[in-house]
Design an enzyme around this catalytic site. Structure first.
Site, PDB file in Angstrom:
ATOM      1  N   GLU A  14      -8.094  13.507   6.564  1.00 47.21           N
ATOM      2  CA  GLU A  14      -7.492  13.233   8.002  1.00 47.21           C
ATOM      3  C   GLU A  14      -8.593  13.887   9.103  1.00 47.21           C
ATOM      4  O   GLU A  14      -8.206  13.832  10.014  1.00 47.21           O
ATOM      5  CB  GLU A  14      -6.045  13.320   8.281  1.00 47.21           C
ATOM      6  N   SER A 164      -1.947   9.720   7.445  1.00 44.69           N
ATOM      7  CA  SER A 164      -2.750   8.686   7.570  1.00 44.69           C
ATOM      8  C   SER A 164      -2.958   7.209   6.719  1.00 44.69           C
ATOM      9  O   SER A 164      -3.889   6.763   6.408  1.00 44.69           O
ATOM     10  CB  SER A 164      -4.162   9.177   8.030  1.00 44.69           C
ATOM     11  N   GLU A 286       9.266   9.042   6.630  1.00 42.47           N
ATOM     12  CA  GLU A 286       8.742  10.188   6.467  1.00 42.47           C
ATOM     13  C   GLU A 286       8.764  10.891   8.092  1.00 42.47           C
ATOM     14  O   GLU A 286       9.079  10.070   8.700  1.00 42.47           O
ATOM     15  CB  GLU A 286       7.192  10.183   6.049  1.00 42.47           C
ATOM     16  N   ASN A 288       6.272  13.070  10.665  1.00 41.49           N
ATOM     17  CA  ASN A 288       4.894  13.801  10.889  1.00 41.49           C
ATOM     18  C   ASN A 288       4.932  14.839  12.071  1.00 41.49           C
ATOM     19  O   ASN A 288       5.697  14.473  13.321  1.00 41.49           O
ATOM     20  CB  ASN A 288       3.818  12.837  11.566  1.00 41.49           C
ATOM     21  N   SER A 297      -3.059   6.499  19.712  1.00 44.18           N
ATOM     22  CA  SER A 297      -1.953   6.891  18.883  1.00 44.18           C
ATOM     23  C   SER A 297      -0.571   6.547  19.610  1.00 44.18           C
ATOM     24  O   SER A 297      -0.245   6.444  20.626  1.00 44.18           O
ATOM     25  CB  SER A 297      -1.902   8.516  18.581  1.00 44.18           C
TER      26      SER A 297
END
Length: 324
Positions: A14, A164, A286, A288, A297
């Site tokens: 990443e 990612s 999940e 992050n 983003s």
């Protein structure tokens, strides 16, 4: 003026995205309050990179650098490293040891959330729903029939600790499983295989804004690909709709789940959690803790929808870190 070290790069696949995120932070930092310094963290070197791309080594004893005979120290670190060592707790622990404030969560929370299997296990008792999952580690015997019996088809094979969408495969037949497992092993020696959740996917940003835990406007993800993979995330192969086209009730349910996860884990800084709705109930995939901060983003999109500029978003993260 405070000196802010913006760390970017990292040791994983990443690193390229992290360099973009770090440069966005550098670009939008409030120049009236902060001097930004771009710090590249790579296995082979930790360096300060100036505007002419000249590099100056970082002294790991106190995380300082020396430019033309002048020692520069930092008041705070803005962490923009996706993946290891910025998102898995290693940098957080190092900064804690040297007494340096930093913008992301603490080292234990970083390590826990970076490990998808462990994080989901911790959150389950708090009523947060997840997919059915099957775990394997490198070297384990692979029984494809047993895997299919537990999680069904199609299913997702994911590296346990990677971001990612690197190393993730959607598997439609039992015969594809061994290949998908090999792909995931290229990113990690632990794998999580999850049942396919068929429903609306959303991404929920939770931040501490001005001292209050705040759920940002929710983003709905409509991928042109089979799932929200690397291409969909970074190469425009998806529609990201903020605010999400979901009912008031769904919005409330997923906001509560994301906020509960943030508070149960004693999170700080940014977090972005992915959920899929099945029969109106949000299931968590999940979390992050160093989400992408490129202008495309999701967290920047969500902040914008909430009326928060990137400059305010970054200043807030720095101020909260300095208060600690």
């Amino acid at each position: 003026m405070k000196n802010i070290a913006i760390i970017m790069g990292g040791y994983s696949s990443e690193y390229k995205i992290s360099l973009i995120s770090g440069n966005v932070v550098y670009q939008f930092l409030d120049k009236t309050k902060y001097n930004g310094f771009r710090i590249h963290i790579f296995k082979e070197k930790w360096v300060y990179v100036d505007d002419n791309e000249a590099e100056f080594p970082i002294d790991k004893n106190d995380f300082s650098t020396t430019v033309n005979g002048t020692k520069i120290t930092f008041d705070c670190v803005f962490n923009a490293i996706h993946g290891t060592p910025g998102e898995d707790g290693l940098m957080q622990a190092y900064f804690e040891l040297i007494g340096m404030p930093q913008s992301s969560c603490d080292y234990y929370q970083a390590a826990l959330t970076f490990n998808k299997r462990d994080m989901l296990s911790v959150l389950k008792p708090y009523g947060i729903k997840t997919a059915t999952s099957y775990y394997i580690n490198k070297g384990d015997h692979i029984d494809t029939a047993e895997i299919v019996k537990k999680v069904g088809l199609p299913c997702f094979v994911k590296p346990n600790k990677s971001g990612s969408s690197f190393g993730i495969s959607k598997v439609k037949t039992e015969a594809e499983l061994p290949i998908a497992i090999e792909v995931a092993y290229q990113e990690d020696n632990e794998i999580i295989i999850e049942s396919f959740l068929d429903g609306t996917e959303v991404s929920v940003g939770v931040i501490n804004y001005q001292g209050k835990v705040t759920v940002l406007p929710i983003t709905e993800i409509v991928s042109e690909n089979d799932f929200f993979d690397y291409e969909a995330k970074y190469q425009g192969k998806s529609q990201e709709i903020t605010p999400a086209r979901i009912s008031e009730e769904m919005t409330q349910k997923v906001s509560e789940a994301a906020q509960r996860a943030y508070e149960v884990l004693k999170m700080k800084g940014f977090s972005r959690s992915e959920f899929i709705f099945v029969d109106g109930e949000p299931h968590m995939l999940e979390m992050n803790t160093i989400p992408g901060l490129t202008t495309e983003s999701l967290i920047p999109q969500q902040a914008k929808a909430a009326g928060i500029t990137l400059t305010d978003l970054f200043s807030n993260a720095i101020e909260l870190a300095l208060e600690k």
